[in-house]
Structure formats: structure tokens, C-alpha cells
Design a protein around this motif. Sequence first.
Motif, mmCIF file in Angstrom:
data_model
loop_
_atom_site.group_PDB
_atom_site.id
_atom_site.type_symbol
_atom_site.label_atom_id
_atom_site.label_comp_id
_atom_site.label_asym_id
_atom_site.label_seq_id
_atom_site.Cartn_x
_atom_site.Cartn_y
_atom_site.Cartn_z
ATOM 1 N N ASP A 87 0.818 -1.218 0.000
ATOM 2 C CA ASP A 87 0.000 0.000 0.000
ATOM 3 C C ASP A 87 0.850 1.265 0.000
ATOM 4 O O ASP A 87 0.400 2.323 -0.460
ATOM 5 C CB ASP A 87 -0.927 -0.002 1.221
ATOM 6 C CG ASP A 87 -2.173 -0.845 1.007
ATOM 7 O OD1 ASP A 87 -2.455 -1.186 -0.154
ATOM 8 O OD2 ASP A 87 -2.856 -1.162 1.998
ATOM 9 N N ILE A 88 2.057 1.172 0.552
ATOM 10 C CA ILE A 88 2.940 2.342 0.587
ATOM 11 C C ILE A 88 3.539 2.603 -0.786
ATOM 12 O O ILE A 88 3.440 3.708 -1.339
ATOM 13 C CB ILE A 88 4.054 2.148 1.636
ATOM 14 C CG1 ILE A 88 3.454 2.005 3.040
ATOM 15 C CG2 ILE A 88 5.050 3.305 1.588
ATOM 16 C CD1 ILE A 88 4.467 1.673 4.119
ATOM 17 N N ILE A 110 2.945 -10.896 11.500
ATOM 18 C CA ILE A 110 2.276 -10.278 12.645
ATOM 19 C C ILE A 110 2.062 -8.809 12.311
ATOM 20 O O ILE A 110 2.999 -8.107 11.947
ATOM 21 C CB ILE A 110 3.111 -10.414 13.930
ATOM 22 C CG1 ILE A 110 3.367 -11.895 14.233
ATOM 23 C CG2 ILE A 110 2.415 -9.742 15.110
ATOM 24 C CD1 ILE A 110 4.273 -12.127 15.419
ATOM 25 N N ALA A 111 0.832 -8.342 12.429
ATOM 26 C CA ALA A 111 0.516 -6.969 12.043
ATOM 27 C C ALA A 111 1.312 -5.972 12.872
ATOM 28 O O ALA A 111 1.320 -6.050 14.103
ATOM 29 C CB ALA A 111 -0.977 -6.710 12.212
ATOM 30 N N PRO A 112 2.001 -5.010 12.236
ATOM 31 C CA PRO A 112 2.716 -3.963 12.962
ATOM 32 C C PRO A 112 1.750 -3.095 13.772
ATOM 33 O O PRO A 112 0.531 -3.130 13.545
ATOM 34 C CB PRO A 112 3.380 -3.147 11.834
ATOM 35 C CG PRO A 112 3.435 -4.075 10.670
ATOM 36 C CD PRO A 112 2.208 -4.929 10.788
ATOM 37 N N PRO A 113 2.263 -2.313 14.696
ATOM 38 C CA PRO A 113 1.388 -1.505 15.551
ATOM 39 C C PRO A 113 0.641 -0.400 14.822
ATOM 40 O O PRO A 113 -0.353 0.116 15.336
ATOM 41 C CB PRO A 113 2.347 -0.921 16.590
ATOM 42 C CG PRO A 113 3.705 -1.014 15.970
ATOM 43 C CD PRO A 113 3.674 -2.219 15.086
ATOM 44 N N LEU A 114 1.090 -0.030 13.635
ATOM 45 C CA LEU A 114 0.429 1.023 12.858
ATOM 46 C C LEU A 114 0.047 0.493 11.486
ATOM 47 O O LEU A 114 0.689 -0.417 10.961
ATOM 48 C CB LEU A 114 1.357 2.237 12.695
ATOM 49 C CG LEU A 114 1.721 3.007 13.964
ATOM 50 C CD1 LEU A 114 2.797 4.036 13.666
ATOM 51 C CD2 LEU A 114 0.498 3.676 14.573
ATOM 52 N N PRO A 115 -0.989 1.056 10.861
ATOM 53 C CA PRO A 115 -1.365 0.627 9.505
ATOM 54 C C PRO A 115 -0.299 1.030 8.495
ATOM 55 O O PRO A 115 0.563 1.880 8.777
ATOM 56 C CB PRO A 115 -2.672 1.377 9.264
ATOM 57 C CG PRO A 115 -2.585 2.600 10.120
ATOM 58 C CD PRO A 115 -1.856 2.147 11.364
ATOM 59 N N ALA A 116 -0.353 0.426 7.326
ATOM 60 C CA ALA A 116 0.608 0.790 6.279
ATOM 61 C C ALA A 116 0.500 2.276 5.942
ATOM 62 O O ALA A 116 1.512 2.965 5.762
ATOM 63 C CB ALA A 116 0.373 -0.065 5.039
ATOM 64 N N LEU A 117 -0.717 2.780 5.863
ATOM 65 C CA LEU A 117 -0.963 4.199 5.594
ATOM 66 C C LEU A 117 -1.851 4.753 6.696
ATOM 67 O O LEU A 117 -2.915 4.203 6.974
ATOM 68 C CB LEU A 117 -1.641 4.391 4.235
ATOM 69 C CG LEU A 117 -0.865 3.944 2.997
ATOM 70 C CD1 LEU A 117 -1.708 4.091 1.744
ATOM 71 C CD2 LEU A 117 0.429 4.724 2.860
ATOM 72 N N GLY A 118 -1.405 5.829 7.317
ATOM 73 C CA GLY A 118 -2.182 6.437 8.388
ATOM 74 C C GLY A 118 -2.174 7.942 8.278
ATOM 75 O O GLY A 118 -1.322 8.535 7.600
ATOM 76 N N TRP A 119 -3.138 8.584 8.930
ATOM 77 C CA TRP A 119 -3.207 10.046 8.912
ATOM 78 C C TRP A 119 -3.881 10.536 10.182
ATOM 79 O O TRP A 119 -4.630 9.812 10.835
ATOM 80 C CB TRP A 119 -3.958 10.549 7.687
ATOM 81 C CG TRP A 119 -5.319 9.960 7.472
ATOM 82 C CD1 TRP A 119 -5.631 8.847 6.744
ATOM 83 C CD2 TRP A 119 -6.570 10.453 7.985
ATOM 84 N NE1 TRP A 119 -6.978 8.611 6.769
ATOM 85 C CE2 TRP A 119 -7.589 9.576 7.527
ATOM 86 C CE3 TRP A 119 -6.925 11.538 8.779
ATOM 87 C CZ2 TRP A 119 -8.932 9.757 7.838
ATOM 88 C CZ3 TRP A 119 -8.268 11.722 9.092
ATOM 89 C CH2 TRP A 119 -9.243 10.850 8.621
ATOM 90 N N ALA A 120 -3.584 11.763 10.528
ATOM 91 C CA ALA A 120 -4.225 12.413 11.667
ATOM 92 C C ALA A 120 -4.347 13.899 11.360
ATOM 93 O O ALA A 120 -3.421 14.519 10.818
ATOM 94 C CB ALA A 120 -3.418 12.204 12.944
ATOM 95 N N HIS A 121 -5.493 14.449 11.695
ATOM 96 C CA HIS A 121 -5.793 15.849 11.395
ATOM 97 C C HIS A 121 -5.381 16.737 12.566
ATOM 98 O O HIS A 121 -5.834 16.544 13.690
ATOM 99 C CB HIS A 121 -7.292 15.995 11.137
ATOM 100 C CG HIS A 121 -7.746 17.398 10.897
ATOM 101 N ND1 HIS A 121 -7.150 18.230 9.973
ATOM 102 C CD2 HIS A 121 -8.741 18.135 11.460
ATOM 103 C CE1 HIS A 121 -7.769 19.393 9.965
ATOM 104 N NE2 HIS A 121 -8.728 19.362 10.865
ATOM 105 N N VAL A 122 -4.503 17.704 12.303
ATOM 106 C CA VAL A 122 -4.087 18.687 13.302
ATOM 107 C C VAL A 122 -4.289 20.070 12.693
ATOM 108 O O VAL A 122 -3.682 20.401 11.672
ATOM 109 C CB VAL A 122 -2.615 18.500 13.718
ATOM 110 C CG1 VAL A 122 -2.191 19.609 14.675
ATOM 111 C CG2 VAL A 122 -2.416 17.139 14.362
ATOM 112 N N ARG A 123 -5.130 20.849 13.313
ATOM 113 C CA ARG A 123 -5.504 22.153 12.756
ATOM 114 C C ARG A 123 -4.541 23.227 13.255
ATOM 115 O O ARG A 123 -4.892 24.107 14.012
ATOM 116 C CB ARG A 123 -6.931 22.480 13.158
ATOM 117 C CG ARG A 123 -7.723 23.157 12.087
ATOM 118 C CD ARG A 123 -9.173 23.303 12.464
ATOM 119 N NE ARG A 123 -9.617 22.406 13.529
ATOM 120 C CZ ARG A 123 -10.846 22.386 14.002
ATOM 121 N NH1 ARG A 123 -11.731 23.194 13.510
ATOM 122 N NH2 ARG A 123 -11.180 21.568 14.966
ATOM 123 N N GLY A 124 -3.302 23.171 12.806
ATOM 124 C CA GLY A 124 -2.312 24.162 13.210
ATOM 125 C C GLY A 124 -2.220 25.308 12.219
ATOM 126 O O GLY A 124 -2.935 25.361 11.215
#
Length: 474
Positions: A87-88, A110-124
Motif C-alpha cells: 500500500d505504501i 504479525i501486524a505492525p502496531p500502525l497501519p501501512a498508511l495512516g493520517w491524523a488531522h491537526v488544525r495548526g
Amino acid sequence: MGDVFQLAPVVTLGGETDKGNAHSTGVYAAFWQEEEAVNPRVVTGLGDGRQTPGSVMGVVQSATAWSSVGADVPGMFLSEHRRCRKDIIQISNDLIYKGKLQPLRPEPAIAPPLPALGWAHVRGECIRHNGSSCNLKEADAIAEWIASNAKAWQHFYKKELDQLVAVITPFSAQKKAVAKALSNIAQKTGQAALKKITVGTVHALQGAERPIIIFSTVSDPQSGTGFLDSSASLMNVAVSRAKDSFVVIGNMDIMNPVVKTPLGILARALFERGQEVEGVQGNWTLPVLPSQVPLIERVSTPNEHTSMMDYALDMAQDGQQVLIVSPFLSQKGALCEAVVSRIKAAVQRGVEVSIVTQRWQRTNREEHQICLEGLKACGAQCYCIDRIHMKTLAWPGHIAEGSYNWLSVYREHGGKANLDSSWKVYGRRAKQAIEAVLAELAERGVWGGKAPSIEMFRSTDQQRAAQQEGEGAQ
């Protein structure tokens, strides 16, 4: 063999130096003709000092007789890729390689602790600093998130933290901001390993790799995305540093998945194949004066969230409004009996129920349309806008914001739902937060660009008190 779609060399030599070197080595006639470059791809500057993307790779390519079948440039194309999860590296395929890269790395057992693709919204806020750009809120959010997850990541990978994660950003000022934020947390918490994490620009990390790469976008809707969209090679290098997980942390309002720019291609991949990661802080924060302590409550379970939305719809009265901002919709979340019956009853009482959701859906678009039609049939006012990631519930005298998608979580599957949390602010200080949300949504075209009156979000007690104050003044 090589890859000209990595970052071009940083050119510091001008054309005159290039010509001088060509004279001294006896190759001037091969590359220069009457002060003009014979092939501008293989020199560092033209006669007038203008810079061109010359490189050794360009020199070799101009001379080779070999070429891979279907290749866009001369030379042998290395099609097999074994570093990144599928996916990357698919992002690089979409950006540059036209699907010719073959992802050969198997998925982890074994699934890693984070998804292959991740996102987080920060309104800076993106600010200019010494000719570069930085986003301090984003930097702090990244540092805090790394610190809170460091032990879990180290436990999974059995490696030192600096060998697990790196932070990439297009801007040198942001590199310094993130490094400083990590150092500050290290001093406060004693997590010395945070200081060793590699933080750099895309250019500095070319050739490096880590299981986890965090990409700090820095930009906001006001600053624009010109630099982020200026080079597919820049995005290609940033993405392909990640072996297991590529996580974008920044203002998701700049991510438009329907355009075919580098940032648009990244956005489409994140929203179609990625997941929103949990625990990243950085959205609306309440300014508190010593004499104005707000009333705040944290909710975290699915039952607490659904009960709060039910209460909001039940208690609103004639002339008041309930606002639900839920980027994603599902039939089992939005059209279940508990939600439908409460919206209908609220509308019959004279309550305006406004629902704001994402125009573009990463998954079942047909289901999304069914949800919209069903909510409208209940009497709700529905608004679809691009690039919306906030999750907000506002009703008279109250506002709750966090990571919970109000109209997509299946109520009957509450025990299997993601761990989400929201902060509820109520009382007089909720007014400021609600006004900010209304203004932001109106700016994006909700309500025809004109925010509704804050009076519609005053609690019955607040309305009664305001009325008494007015009568007293008369």
C-alpha cells in the motif's frame, strides 16, 4: 542503473564554473557549443547562469544504448521493490512509475502496531520563519504522539527508538521545530531516546529507511500547497522511506483526493487505503482565563458517545439547533431507529438539525447517498463539503469534539468499535468553541456561507437569563 525520479541534486555551481571544468578536462566541445549547452540535462548551468537539473545519471543516460522495454528514460529500470509494504509503494507507482514497480515484499506475519498508511488531522497554523515554514502546533502534536507510543513500538520491533521512527518534512524550519519539541518532552519525561530520533527534510533522508515514517505537511489552507505539489520526486522519496507505516500528520483540509497533483494522489491513497491513527492531539483548544474555568468532561466509550448524541437531540427545543459533523456515514450508524426517531421528533419540535459530512467518500458511495437521502427524509438539513475531518457534536450550551464519527459507528457493535474519545465543554465557555466551529464551516460554504446565530445554541437557561437581563435593562 539508477533512479532519476529520486530528488535532483542540489546545484551550487554556476554555468561559468561548469564551463571552466569542461575546458580543463578537455570535454568542453562535447557539452558546450557557442555558450549554449548541447544537452542541458547533463550540465549544471547554462551560459547565463540559469540552473538546470544536470547530474551524473543524466550524463550516463545520454550515452547509453541500453533501455528497458517501455521505459520513459534511457537505461535499465529496476522494477522489483522489496522495501515497502504494497500500500505504501503503490503511491510511488501512482505518482511516477505508472504501475511498473513490482511490490515483492510479503505482508508481515504479525501486524505492525500502525497501519501501512495512516493520517491524523491537526488544525495548526503555517507560519513563515527565516525564509522557511513551520507549524508549531503540528510539531508539538507529532512529538507528543511519538512519546506516548514509544514503548509500544519498541516492544513490538525490539529495537531502539531512533532505529524505528523518523520524521520527514519539506521545510527546514519545521525540522527544527519538531526536534525542539522532542527535546522538550525528553527533558520533562526522562525519555532520552526522543532526542536521538532523526528529523530532517526530504533531501536529508534520501537513501534512509525506517519501519515508521511520519510526514509533517506544515501547510494549512491559507498558506497553500504550492511547495508540496511542486515535485512528484519529493513526495516519492518521502513515501518510500517507510518500510511498514507511512503516517501523515497535518491539516487534512489541504488534502484533496480528486485532483491529480502529488498531494492529491497521496490524499486519495490515505483516504481509500489508509486509516486515521488514534491519539494525536492538536485540534481546537479552549483558552482559559483564571476567572473563567470551563466545565469539561471526557467521554471514551461508544455507549457514552451515543448517549450524548441522543441527549442532544432529545433536549433541544423549538428555535434551537443541533449540529452533527461526521465525515463518514453508514446506514447502521446514521439510519438506525434510535437516530432516525430522535431526528424526526426534534424537527417536529421546531429544532433545526444540521448534518455536515464529506462530499467525497473513500468507500461505499452508494451507501453514503442512501444515508443522505434518509437523513433528509427525517427533516435534517444535510451539507456535503470537501476535505472535512472534524468530528463535532454541538447543541444548546454544549459542544463535544474528538475522534468519534457520530453517524458511522454501528451501535450494536459498540464493543468492537475503535477506541475513540471526545471532550465535552459546557456552560458559558462552550459558546466560544461553538462560534469558532460555525465560522469555520460557514467559510467552507455550509449554510450558504453565513453562520447561524449563536442564539440557536444557547441553552434554555441561558436564553431565560439573557431575556431577564434585557427586561431588567428596560
